[in-house]
Scaffold this active site. Sequence first.
Site, short mmCIF file in Angstrom:
data_model
loop_
_atom_site.label_atom_id
_atom_site.label_comp_id
_atom_site.label_asym_id
_atom_site.label_seq_id
_atom_site.Cartn_x
_atom_site.Cartn_y
_atom_site.Cartn_z
N HIS A 306 -21.93 -38.43 10.62
CA HIS A 306 -21.58 -38.52 9.20
C HIS A 306 -22.62 -39.39 8.52
O HIS A 306 -23.09 -40.36 9.11
CB HIS A 306 -20.17 -39.14 9.05
CG HIS A 306 -19.59 -38.90 7.71
ND1 HIS A 306 -19.90 -39.67 6.62
CD2 HIS A 306 -18.73 -37.95 7.26
CE1 HIS A 306 -19.25 -39.22 5.57
NE2 HIS A 306 -18.54 -38.16 5.94
N ASP A 363 -13.87 -33.05 10.30
CA ASP A 363 -13.84 -31.63 10.60
C ASP A 363 -13.68 -31.31 12.08
O ASP A 363 -13.50 -30.16 12.45
CB ASP A 363 -15.12 -30.97 10.08
CG ASP A 363 -15.06 -30.81 8.58
OD1 ASP A 363 -13.96 -30.55 8.07
OD2 ASP A 363 -16.10 -30.95 7.92
N1 ACO Z 1 -25.24 -33.53 16.78
C1 ACO Z 1 -26.39 -33.92 17.37
N2 ACO Z 1 -27.28 -34.74 16.80
C2 ACO Z 1 -26.98 -35.18 15.58
C3 ACO Z 1 -25.79 -34.83 14.91
C4 ACO Z 1 -24.90 -33.96 15.56
N3 ACO Z 1 -23.76 -33.57 15.00
N4 ACO Z 1 -25.76 -35.42 13.70
C5 ACO Z 1 -26.89 -36.12 13.61
N5 ACO Z 1 -27.63 -35.99 14.73
C6 ACO Z 1 -28.90 -36.63 15.04
C7 ACO Z 1 -30.04 -35.92 14.34
O1 ACO Z 1 -30.62 -34.90 15.13
C8 ACO Z 1 -31.00 -37.05 14.09
O2 ACO Z 1 -31.68 -37.29 15.29
P1 ACO Z 1 -33.26 -37.67 15.29
O3 ACO Z 1 -33.31 -39.01 14.64
O4 ACO Z 1 -33.61 -37.65 16.74
O5 ACO Z 1 -33.93 -36.61 14.50
C9 ACO Z 1 -30.07 -38.25 13.83
O6 ACO Z 1 -28.85 -37.94 14.51
C10 ACO Z 1 -29.79 -38.50 12.37
O7 ACO Z 1 -29.32 -37.28 11.79
P2 ACO Z 1 -29.50 -36.90 10.27
O8 ACO Z 1 -29.35 -35.43 10.11
O9 ACO Z 1 -30.77 -37.53 9.76
O10 ACO Z 1 -28.28 -37.69 9.65
P3 ACO Z 1 -27.64 -37.41 8.25
O11 ACO Z 1 -26.92 -38.65 7.86
O12 ACO Z 1 -28.64 -36.87 7.30
O13 ACO Z 1 -26.61 -36.23 8.56
C11 ACO Z 1 -24.68 -34.97 8.98
C12 ACO Z 1 -25.24 -36.34 8.55
C13 ACO Z 1 -25.26 -33.87 8.10
C14 ACO Z 1 -23.17 -34.97 8.78
C15 ACO Z 1 -25.04 -34.74 10.47
O14 ACO Z 1 -24.47 -35.76 11.27
C16 ACO Z 1 -24.61 -33.36 10.96
O15 ACO Z 1 -25.35 -32.39 10.77
N6 ACO Z 1 -23.39 -33.25 11.59
C17 ACO Z 1 -22.88 -31.96 12.03
C18 ACO Z 1 -22.28 -31.22 10.84
C19 ACO Z 1 -20.97 -31.81 10.40
O16 ACO Z 1 -20.08 -32.08 11.20
N7 ACO Z 1 -20.82 -31.98 9.08
C20 ACO Z 1 -19.58 -32.48 8.47
C21 ACO Z 1 -19.80 -33.83 7.88
S1 ACO Z 1 -18.29 -34.46 7.27
C22 ACO Z 1 -18.06 -33.65 5.85
O17 ACO Z 1 -18.95 -33.28 5.12
C23 ACO Z 1 -16.72 -33.41 5.46
#
Ligand code: ACO
Length: 430
Positions: A306, A363
Amino acid sequence: MTTKTAKLTLPDGKEVTLPVVVGTENEHAVDIRALRGESGYITLDSGYMNTGATTSAITYLDGEQGILRYRGYSIEDLAEKSDFVEVSYLLINGKLPTVEERQKFSTQLTRHSLIHEDMHHFFAGYPPTSHPMAVLSAMVTSMSAYYPDSLDRNSAIDLHITRLLSKVRTIAAFAYKKSIGQPLIYPKNSLKYCANFLHMMFAVPSEDYTVPPILEKALNQLLILHADHEQNCSTSTVRMVGSSGANVYAAIASGILALWGPLHGGANQAVIEMLESIKKEGGDAKRFVDDVKNKRGGNRLMGFGHRVYKNYDPRAKILKKMCDDVLQQLGINDPMLDIAKGLEEIALKDDYFISKKLYPNVDFYSGILYRAMGIPTDMFTVMFALGRMPGWIAHWKEMVEDKDTKIGRPRQIYTGPTPRAYAPITERTA
Ligand code: ACO
Protein backbone atom coordinates in the site's frame (compact mmCIF):
# COMPACT_ATOMS: atom_id res chain seq x y z
CA MET A 1 -1.83 25.80 12.34
CA THR A 2 1.48 27.14 13.69
CA THR A 3 4.03 29.93 13.65
CA LYS A 4 6.88 27.47 12.85
CA THR A 5 8.79 27.94 9.59
CA ALA A 6 11.20 25.93 7.44
CA LYS A 7 14.13 27.34 5.50
CA LEU A 8 15.09 26.13 2.02
CA THR A 9 18.52 27.03 0.63
CA LEU A 10 18.68 27.10 -3.16
CA PRO A 11 21.82 26.44 -5.30
CA ASP A 12 22.46 30.19 -5.71
CA GLY A 13 22.56 30.51 -1.92
CA LYS A 14 19.19 32.25 -1.74
CA GLU A 15 17.14 31.25 1.30
CA VAL A 16 13.38 30.91 1.20
CA THR A 17 11.40 30.81 4.42
CA LEU A 18 8.27 28.70 4.23
CA PRO A 19 5.46 28.33 6.79
CA VAL A 20 4.91 24.98 8.49
CA VAL A 21 1.36 23.65 8.84
CA VAL A 22 0.52 21.19 11.65
CA GLY A 23 -2.64 19.07 11.67
CA THR A 24 -4.73 18.07 14.69
CA GLU A 25 -2.87 14.71 14.86
CA ASN A 26 0.50 16.53 14.80
CA GLU A 27 1.25 15.83 11.13
CA HIS A 28 3.68 18.42 9.73
CA ALA A 29 3.82 19.96 6.26
CA VAL A 30 5.94 22.65 4.65
CA ASP A 31 3.54 25.02 2.90
CA ILE A 32 5.19 25.72 -0.45
CA ARG A 33 2.47 27.88 -1.97
CA ALA A 34 4.78 30.92 -2.08
CA LEU A 35 7.84 28.97 -3.29
CA ARG A 36 7.62 29.57 -7.05
CA GLY A 37 6.68 33.23 -6.66
CA GLU A 38 9.66 33.86 -4.38
CA SER A 39 12.28 31.67 -6.07
CA GLY A 40 11.15 30.44 -9.51
CA TYR A 41 11.49 26.86 -8.22
CA ILE A 42 8.74 24.26 -8.12
CA THR A 43 8.77 20.89 -6.30
CA LEU A 44 8.86 17.59 -8.19
CA ASP A 45 7.05 14.65 -6.62
CA SER A 46 6.00 11.95 -9.05
CA GLY A 47 3.06 9.97 -7.66
CA TYR A 48 2.56 12.71 -5.02
CA MET A 49 4.33 10.52 -2.46
CA ASN A 50 5.25 13.57 -0.35
CA THR A 51 2.66 16.07 -1.44
CA GLY A 52 -0.34 17.11 0.61
CA ALA A 53 -2.92 18.29 -1.90
CA THR A 54 -5.24 19.76 0.72
CA THR A 55 -6.06 19.98 4.39
CA SER A 56 -9.05 17.79 5.25
CA ALA A 57 -11.15 17.10 8.35
CA ILE A 58 -12.66 13.83 7.11
CA THR A 59 -10.30 10.86 7.61
CA TYR A 60 -7.14 10.33 9.61
CA LEU A 61 -4.76 7.62 8.53
CA ASP A 62 -1.42 6.64 10.06
CA GLY A 63 0.15 4.08 7.76
CA GLU A 64 3.09 3.35 10.07
CA GLN A 65 0.86 2.54 13.06
CA GLY A 66 -1.98 0.99 11.04
CA ILE A 67 -4.59 3.53 12.29
CA LEU A 68 -7.71 4.60 10.38
CA ARG A 69 -10.38 6.94 11.74
CA TYR A 70 -13.39 8.59 10.10
CA ARG A 71 -14.11 12.00 11.67
CA GLY A 72 -12.23 10.85 14.80
CA TYR A 73 -14.01 7.47 15.20
CA SER A 74 -11.87 4.33 14.88
CA ILE A 75 -12.61 2.04 11.94
CA GLU A 76 -12.82 -0.86 14.39
CA ASP A 77 -15.61 0.85 16.40
CA LEU A 78 -17.54 1.89 13.32
CA ALA A 79 -17.31 -1.55 11.67
CA GLU A 80 -18.52 -3.24 14.83
CA LYS A 81 -21.15 -0.80 16.13
CA SER A 82 -22.44 1.22 13.20
CA ASP A 83 -24.05 0.63 9.82
CA PHE A 84 -23.24 1.97 6.38
CA VAL A 85 -25.99 4.61 6.27
CA GLU A 86 -24.90 6.06 9.60
CA VAL A 87 -21.24 6.08 8.52
CA SER A 88 -22.22 7.80 5.26
CA TYR A 89 -23.99 10.49 7.27
CA LEU A 90 -20.93 10.84 9.49
CA LEU A 91 -18.50 11.23 6.60
CA ILE A 92 -20.67 13.70 4.70
CA ASN A 93 -21.95 15.78 7.63
CA GLY A 94 -19.04 15.50 10.06
CA LYS A 95 -21.06 14.05 12.98
CA LEU A 96 -23.01 10.93 13.86
CA PRO A 97 -26.74 11.51 13.36
CA THR A 98 -29.32 11.83 16.14
CA VAL A 99 -32.39 9.56 15.94
CA GLU A 100 -34.33 12.24 14.00
CA GLU A 101 -31.43 13.05 11.66
CA ARG A 102 -30.93 9.37 10.97
CA GLN A 103 -34.63 8.86 10.28
CA LYS A 104 -34.75 11.79 7.87
CA PHE A 105 -31.58 10.69 6.03
CA SER A 106 -32.86 7.08 5.69
CA THR A 107 -36.24 8.28 4.40
CA GLN A 108 -34.55 10.44 1.78
CA LEU A 109 -32.36 7.55 0.64
CA THR A 110 -35.41 5.31 0.39
CA ARG A 111 -37.41 7.86 -1.61
CA HIS A 112 -34.65 8.39 -4.17
CA SER A 113 -33.83 4.78 -4.96
CA LEU A 114 -35.60 4.54 -8.32
CA ILE A 115 -33.79 5.60 -11.47
CA HIS A 116 -35.54 7.45 -14.28
CA GLU A 117 -37.42 4.87 -16.37
CA ASP A 118 -35.76 6.16 -19.56
CA MET A 119 -32.36 5.19 -18.16
CA HIS A 120 -33.43 1.54 -18.39
CA HIS A 121 -32.91 1.76 -22.16
CA PHE A 122 -29.20 2.31 -21.55
CA PHE A 123 -28.87 -1.07 -19.86
CA ALA A 124 -30.46 -2.71 -22.89
CA GLY A 125 -27.84 -1.08 -25.15
CA TYR A 126 -24.80 -2.66 -23.50
CA PRO A 127 -23.51 -6.05 -24.62
CA PRO A 128 -23.85 -8.75 -21.89
CA THR A 129 -20.04 -8.95 -21.71
CA SER A 130 -19.72 -5.29 -20.60
CA HIS A 131 -17.70 -4.75 -17.48
CA PRO A 132 -20.11 -3.37 -14.85
CA MET A 133 -17.63 -0.59 -13.98
CA ALA A 134 -18.04 0.75 -17.54
CA VAL A 135 -21.82 0.68 -17.09
CA LEU A 136 -21.72 2.21 -13.60
CA SER A 137 -19.47 5.13 -14.56
CA ALA A 138 -21.48 5.89 -17.71
CA MET A 139 -24.76 5.78 -15.78
CA VAL A 140 -23.48 8.09 -13.06
CA THR A 141 -22.29 10.56 -15.72
CA SER A 142 -25.72 10.24 -17.37
CA MET A 143 -27.41 11.29 -14.14
CA SER A 144 -26.20 14.83 -14.86
CA ALA A 145 -28.31 14.70 -18.04
CA TYR A 146 -31.39 13.68 -16.02
CA TYR A 147 -30.76 16.27 -13.29
CA PRO A 148 -29.50 19.23 -15.35
CA ASP A 149 -29.86 21.58 -12.38
CA SER A 150 -26.63 19.92 -11.17
CA LEU A 151 -24.80 22.03 -13.78
CA ASP A 152 -25.67 25.08 -11.68
CA ARG A 153 -23.16 25.35 -8.83
CA ASN A 154 -25.86 26.84 -6.59
CA SER A 155 -28.30 23.94 -7.02
CA ALA A 156 -29.40 21.83 -4.03
CA ILE A 157 -26.28 19.91 -3.07
CA ASP A 158 -28.07 17.72 -0.50
CA LEU A 159 -30.49 16.45 -3.10
CA HIS A 160 -27.70 15.44 -5.51
CA ILE A 161 -25.89 13.71 -2.65
CA THR A 162 -29.01 11.72 -1.73
CA ARG A 163 -29.63 10.78 -5.34
CA LEU A 164 -26.07 9.59 -5.81
CA LEU A 165 -25.93 7.51 -2.65
CA SER A 166 -29.30 5.92 -3.26
CA LYS A 167 -29.39 5.41 -7.01
CA VAL A 168 -25.85 4.08 -7.37
CA ARG A 169 -26.97 0.91 -5.61
CA THR A 170 -29.91 0.49 -7.99
CA ILE A 171 -27.66 1.08 -11.01
CA ALA A 172 -25.09 -1.45 -9.73
CA ALA A 173 -27.74 -4.15 -9.19
CA PHE A 174 -29.39 -3.44 -12.57
CA ALA A 175 -26.01 -3.72 -14.33
CA TYR A 176 -25.58 -7.16 -12.76
CA LYS A 177 -29.10 -8.35 -13.62
CA LYS A 178 -28.63 -7.20 -17.20
CA SER A 179 -25.30 -9.06 -17.47
CA ILE A 180 -26.95 -12.37 -16.46
CA GLY A 181 -30.08 -11.79 -18.51
CA GLN A 182 -32.49 -11.67 -15.55
CA PRO A 183 -35.35 -9.17 -15.16
CA LEU A 184 -34.50 -6.02 -13.22
CA ILE A 185 -35.73 -6.06 -9.63
CA TYR A 186 -36.92 -2.67 -8.44
CA PRO A 187 -35.91 -1.29 -5.02
CA LYS A 188 -38.17 -2.16 -2.12
CA ASN A 189 -38.89 0.64 0.36
CA SER A 190 -39.43 -1.69 3.30
CA LEU A 191 -35.80 -2.81 3.20
CA LYS A 192 -32.78 -1.06 4.67
CA TYR A 193 -29.96 0.19 2.46
CA CYS A 194 -27.80 -2.94 2.25
CA ALA A 195 -30.70 -5.43 2.34
CA ASN A 196 -32.38 -3.48 -0.46
CA PHE A 197 -29.25 -3.80 -2.62
CA LEU A 198 -28.92 -7.53 -1.94
CA HIS A 199 -32.61 -7.98 -2.77
CA MET A 200 -32.18 -6.20 -6.11
CA MET A 201 -29.14 -8.40 -6.81
CA PHE A 202 -30.49 -11.81 -5.87
CA ALA A 203 -34.32 -11.77 -5.97
CA VAL A 204 -36.25 -12.94 -9.05
CA PRO A 205 -39.90 -12.10 -9.76
CA SER A 206 -40.92 -15.78 -9.75
CA GLU A 207 -40.20 -16.52 -6.08
CA ASP A 208 -39.86 -14.92 -2.65
CA TYR A 209 -36.39 -13.97 -1.49
CA THR A 210 -35.45 -13.07 2.07
CA VAL A 211 -32.08 -11.42 2.55
CA PRO A 212 -30.00 -13.57 4.93
CA PRO A 213 -29.13 -11.36 7.98
CA ILE A 214 -25.49 -12.54 7.89
CA LEU A 215 -25.14 -11.19 4.33
CA GLU A 216 -26.73 -7.87 5.29
CA LYS A 217 -24.34 -7.54 8.23
CA ALA A 218 -21.31 -8.51 6.15
CA LEU A 219 -22.22 -6.03 3.43
CA ASN A 220 -22.66 -3.22 5.94
CA GLN A 221 -19.20 -3.94 7.33
CA LEU A 222 -17.58 -4.27 3.93
CA LEU A 223 -19.02 -0.95 2.75
CA ILE A 224 -18.00 0.79 5.99
CA LEU A 225 -14.42 -0.44 5.60
CA HIS A 226 -14.29 0.98 2.07
CA ALA A 227 -16.16 4.21 2.81
CA ASP A 228 -13.18 6.57 2.84
CA HIS A 229 -9.41 6.54 2.70
CA GLU A 230 -8.41 10.20 2.46
CA GLN A 231 -6.45 11.36 -0.63
CA ASN A 232 -6.19 8.08 -2.60
CA CYS A 233 -6.12 7.94 -6.40
CA SER A 234 -9.90 7.98 -6.99
CA THR A 235 -10.67 10.56 -4.28
CA SER A 236 -7.93 12.84 -5.59
CA THR A 237 -9.46 12.40 -9.05
CA VAL A 238 -12.89 13.43 -7.71
CA ARG A 239 -11.32 16.52 -6.14
CA MET A 240 -9.33 17.32 -9.28
CA VAL A 241 -12.31 17.03 -11.64
CA GLY A 242 -14.57 18.82 -9.14
CA SER A 243 -12.06 21.67 -8.82
CA SER A 244 -12.77 22.64 -12.43
CA GLY A 245 -16.39 23.29 -11.46
CA ALA A 246 -17.64 20.15 -13.24
CA ASN A 247 -20.90 18.92 -11.72
CA VAL A 248 -20.95 16.40 -8.86
CA TYR A 249 -22.08 13.48 -11.07
CA ALA A 250 -19.16 14.08 -13.47
CA ALA A 251 -16.70 14.33 -10.57
CA ILE A 252 -17.95 11.11 -8.93
CA ALA A 253 -18.03 9.24 -12.27
CA SER A 254 -14.35 10.13 -12.78
CA GLY A 255 -13.61 8.71 -9.33
CA ILE A 256 -15.33 5.47 -10.34
CA LEU A 257 -13.10 5.27 -13.41
CA ALA A 258 -9.93 5.92 -11.40
CA LEU A 259 -10.98 3.19 -8.98
CA TRP A 260 -11.27 0.67 -11.81
CA GLY A 261 -7.48 0.22 -12.23
CA PRO A 262 -5.90 -2.99 -10.87
CA LEU A 263 -3.45 -1.01 -8.70
CA HIS A 264 -6.41 0.60 -6.92
CA GLY A 265 -9.98 -0.75 -6.54
CA GLY A 266 -9.52 -3.29 -9.31
CA ALA A 267 -7.11 -5.16 -7.02
CA ASN A 268 -9.94 -7.12 -5.36
CA GLN A 269 -10.78 -8.72 -8.71
CA ALA A 270 -7.07 -9.22 -9.43
CA VAL A 271 -6.61 -11.03 -6.08
CA ILE A 272 -9.25 -13.64 -6.91
CA GLU A 273 -7.82 -14.08 -10.41
CA MET A 274 -4.39 -14.59 -8.85
CA LEU A 275 -5.73 -17.12 -6.31
CA GLU A 276 -7.56 -18.98 -9.07
CA SER A 277 -4.45 -19.21 -11.20
CA ILE A 278 -2.40 -20.48 -8.22
CA LYS A 279 -5.08 -23.12 -7.59
CA LYS A 280 -5.13 -24.11 -11.26
CA GLU A 281 -1.37 -24.62 -11.20
CA GLY A 282 -1.47 -26.96 -8.22
CA GLY A 283 -1.96 -24.55 -5.29
CA ASP A 284 1.77 -23.99 -4.63
CA ALA A 285 1.73 -20.66 -2.73
CA LYS A 286 5.47 -20.85 -2.00
CA ARG A 287 6.37 -21.12 -5.69
CA PHE A 288 4.15 -18.16 -6.51
CA VAL A 289 5.76 -16.03 -3.80
CA ASP A 290 9.22 -17.01 -5.12
CA ASP A 291 8.19 -15.94 -8.64
CA VAL A 292 6.90 -12.60 -7.32
CA LYS A 293 10.11 -11.96 -5.37
CA ASN A 294 12.32 -12.82 -8.30
CA LYS A 295 10.09 -10.77 -10.58
CA ARG A 296 9.42 -13.84 -12.77
CA GLY A 297 6.28 -13.59 -14.90
CA GLY A 298 5.80 -9.93 -14.01
CA ASN A 299 3.38 -10.76 -11.17
CA ARG A 300 2.93 -8.82 -7.96
CA LEU A 301 1.31 -10.32 -4.92
CA MET A 302 -2.04 -8.66 -5.48
CA GLY A 303 -3.76 -7.43 -2.34
CA PHE A 304 -0.37 -6.81 -0.74
CA GLY A 305 1.38 -3.48 -0.29
CA HIS A 306 0.00 0.00 0.00
CA ARG A 307 1.26 3.48 -0.75
CA VAL A 308 0.47 4.64 2.77
CA TYR A 309 0.26 1.56 5.02
CA LYS A 310 3.67 0.28 5.99
CA ASN A 311 2.04 -1.97 8.57
CA TYR A 312 -0.93 -4.37 8.55
CA ASP A 313 -3.91 -2.52 7.01
CA PRO A 314 -6.45 -2.34 9.89
CA ARG A 315 -9.25 -3.03 7.40
CA ALA A 316 -7.57 -6.28 6.28
CA LYS A 317 -7.42 -7.40 9.91
CA ILE A 318 -11.20 -6.91 10.31
CA LEU A 319 -11.89 -8.56 6.95
CA LYS A 320 -9.78 -11.62 7.70
CA LYS A 321 -11.88 -12.28 10.80
CA MET A 322 -15.11 -11.55 8.93
CA CYS A 323 -14.09 -14.03 6.24
CA ASP A 324 -13.72 -16.78 8.81
CA ASP A 325 -17.05 -15.89 10.52
CA VAL A 326 -19.12 -15.51 7.35
CA LEU A 327 -17.77 -18.60 5.61
CA GLN A 328 -18.33 -20.64 8.76
CA GLN A 329 -21.91 -19.36 9.22
CA LEU A 330 -22.71 -20.00 5.56
CA GLY A 331 -21.08 -23.44 5.76
CA ILE A 332 -18.74 -22.63 2.87
CA ASN A 333 -15.32 -24.20 2.53
CA ASP A 334 -13.53 -22.06 -0.04
CA PRO A 335 -10.07 -23.33 -1.06
CA MET A 336 -9.25 -19.72 -2.06
CA LEU A 337 -9.30 -18.76 1.63
CA ASP A 338 -6.74 -21.46 2.43
CA ILE A 339 -4.50 -20.36 -0.44
CA ALA A 340 -4.82 -16.71 0.65
CA LYS A 341 -3.91 -17.57 4.25
CA GLY A 342 -0.99 -19.66 3.02
CA LEU A 343 0.28 -16.78 0.87
CA GLU A 344 -0.06 -14.36 3.76
CA GLU A 345 1.81 -16.65 6.15
CA ILE A 346 4.70 -17.14 3.71
CA ALA A 347 4.89 -13.45 2.73
CA LEU A 348 4.81 -12.13 6.29
CA LYS A 349 7.88 -14.26 7.16
CA ASP A 350 9.77 -13.45 3.97
CA ASP A 351 12.60 -10.89 3.90
CA TYR A 352 11.47 -9.44 0.57
CA PHE A 353 8.05 -8.48 1.96
CA ILE A 354 9.36 -7.56 5.43
CA SER A 355 12.07 -5.24 4.08
CA LYS A 356 9.65 -3.50 1.71
CA LYS A 357 6.97 -3.32 4.45
CA LEU A 358 4.41 -5.12 2.31
CA TYR A 359 1.36 -6.32 4.25
CA PRO A 360 -2.14 -7.45 3.19
CA ASN A 361 -4.34 -4.51 2.21
CA VAL A 362 -8.15 -4.18 2.24
CA ASP A 363 -8.45 -6.07 -1.05
CA PHE A 364 -6.65 -9.23 0.01
CA TYR A 365 -9.66 -10.77 1.78
CA SER A 366 -12.62 -8.73 0.46
CA GLY A 367 -12.90 -10.76 -2.77
CA ILE A 368 -13.21 -14.04 -0.85
CA LEU A 369 -16.07 -12.53 1.15
CA TYR A 370 -17.82 -11.22 -1.94
CA ARG A 371 -17.53 -14.68 -3.55
CA ALA A 372 -19.08 -16.25 -0.45
CA MET A 373 -21.94 -13.72 -0.72
CA GLY A 374 -22.58 -14.81 -4.30
CA ILE A 375 -21.24 -11.66 -5.91
CA PRO A 376 -19.42 -12.39 -9.18
CA THR A 377 -15.79 -11.38 -9.65
CA ASP A 378 -16.35 -8.58 -12.15
CA MET A 379 -18.75 -6.90 -9.66
CA PHE A 380 -16.09 -6.65 -6.93
CA THR A 381 -14.83 -3.24 -7.96
CA VAL A 382 -18.43 -2.05 -8.27
CA MET A 383 -18.91 -3.09 -4.62
CA PHE A 384 -15.85 -1.03 -3.72
CA ALA A 385 -17.37 1.94 -5.58
CA LEU A 386 -20.64 1.56 -3.63
CA GLY A 387 -18.67 1.66 -0.40
CA ARG A 388 -16.46 4.59 -1.43
CA MET A 389 -19.41 6.73 -2.55
CA PRO A 390 -19.88 8.63 0.77
CA GLY A 391 -16.13 9.27 0.96
CA TRP A 392 -16.01 10.72 -2.56
CA ILE A 393 -19.08 12.83 -1.81
CA ALA A 394 -17.65 14.07 1.50
CA HIS A 395 -14.41 15.11 -0.21
CA TRP A 396 -16.22 16.77 -3.10
CA LYS A 397 -18.39 18.70 -0.62
CA GLU A 398 -15.42 19.70 1.52
CA MET A 399 -13.63 20.91 -1.60
CA VAL A 400 -16.49 23.02 -2.99
CA GLU A 401 -17.19 24.53 0.45
CA ASP A 402 -13.53 25.46 1.03
CA LYS A 403 -12.99 29.08 0.07
CA ASP A 404 -9.29 28.33 -0.61
CA THR A 405 -10.07 25.75 -3.34
CA LYS A 406 -8.36 26.46 -6.63
CA ILE A 407 -8.55 24.50 -9.86
CA GLY A 408 -6.09 21.57 -9.64
CA ARG A 409 -3.26 22.31 -12.03
CA PRO A 410 0.17 20.83 -11.24
CA ARG A 411 3.31 22.05 -12.97
CA GLN A 412 6.05 20.01 -14.63
CA ILE A 413 9.73 20.06 -15.47
CA TYR A 414 10.01 19.99 -19.24
CA THR A 415 12.58 17.51 -20.61
CA GLY A 416 11.80 17.65 -24.35
CA PRO A 417 13.75 19.25 -27.21
CA THR A 418 14.86 22.86 -27.03
CA PRO A 419 13.74 25.19 -29.91
CA ARG A 420 14.54 23.84 -33.38
CA ALA A 421 13.82 24.89 -36.99
CA TYR A 422 10.78 23.47 -38.80
CA ALA A 423 11.83 21.43 -41.89
CA PRO A 424 9.47 20.89 -44.89
CA ILE A 425 8.41 17.20 -45.21
CA THR A 426 10.62 16.54 -48.28
CA GLU A 427 13.73 17.65 -46.39
CA ARG A 428 13.23 15.42 -43.32
CA THR A 429 15.40 12.40 -42.62
CA ALA A 430 14.03 9.24 -41.00
N1 ACO B 1 4.07 -7.61 -4.62
C1 ACO B 1 5.41 -7.65 -4.83
N2 ACO B 1 6.20 -6.58 -4.76
C2 ACO B 1 5.63 -5.42 -4.47
C3 ACO B 1 4.24 -5.30 -4.23
C4 ACO B 1 3.45 -6.46 -4.32
N3 ACO B 1 2.14 -6.43 -4.11
N4 ACO B 1 3.93 -4.01 -3.96
C5 ACO B 1 5.09 -3.35 -4.04
N5 ACO B 1 6.12 -4.18 -4.33
C6 ACO B 1 7.52 -3.85 -4.46
C7 ACO B 1 7.80 -3.20 -5.80
O1 ACO B 1 8.17 -4.13 -6.79
C8 ACO B 1 8.93 -2.27 -5.46
O2 ACO B 1 10.11 -3.05 -5.41
P1 ACO B 1 11.51 -2.46 -5.97
O3 ACO B 1 11.84 -1.35 -5.04
O4 ACO B 1 12.42 -3.64 -5.90
O5 ACO B 1 11.23 -2.00 -7.36
C9 ACO B 1 8.61 -1.83 -4.02
O6 ACO B 1 7.82 -2.88 -3.47
C10 ACO B 1 7.85 -0.53 -3.94
O7 ACO B 1 6.70 -0.63 -4.79
P2 ACO B 1 6.01 0.60 -5.48
O8 ACO B 1 5.19 0.13 -6.63
O9 ACO B 1 7.05 1.64 -5.77
O10 ACO B 1 5.12 1.12 -4.29
P3 ACO B 1 3.87 2.07 -4.43
O11 ACO B 1 3.67 2.70 -3.10
O12 ACO B 1 4.01 2.96 -5.60
O13 ACO B 1 2.69 1.04 -4.76
C11 ACO B 1 0.81 -0.35 -4.64
C12 ACO B 1 1.66 0.72 -3.91
C13 ACO B 1 0.41 0.15 -6.02
C14 ACO B 1 -0.46 -0.58 -3.84
C15 ACO B 1 1.65 -1.65 -4.74
O14 ACO B 1 2.00 -2.10 -3.44
C16 ACO B 1 0.93 -2.73 -5.52
O15 ACO B 1 1.02 -2.75 -6.75
N6 ACO B 1 0.20 -3.67 -4.82
C17 ACO B 1 -0.56 -4.70 -5.50
C18 ACO B 1 -1.88 -4.11 -5.99
C19 ACO B 1 -2.85 -3.86 -4.88
O16 ACO B 1 -3.07 -4.70 -4.01
N7 ACO B 1 -3.47 -2.67 -4.91
C20 ACO B 1 -4.50 -2.29 -3.94
C21 ACO B 1 -4.00 -1.18 -3.07
S1 ACO B 1 -5.19 -0.81 -1.85
C22 ACO B 1 -6.35 0.06 -2.65
O17 ACO B 1 -6.13 0.80 -3.58
C23 ACO B 1 -7.68 -0.07 -2.18
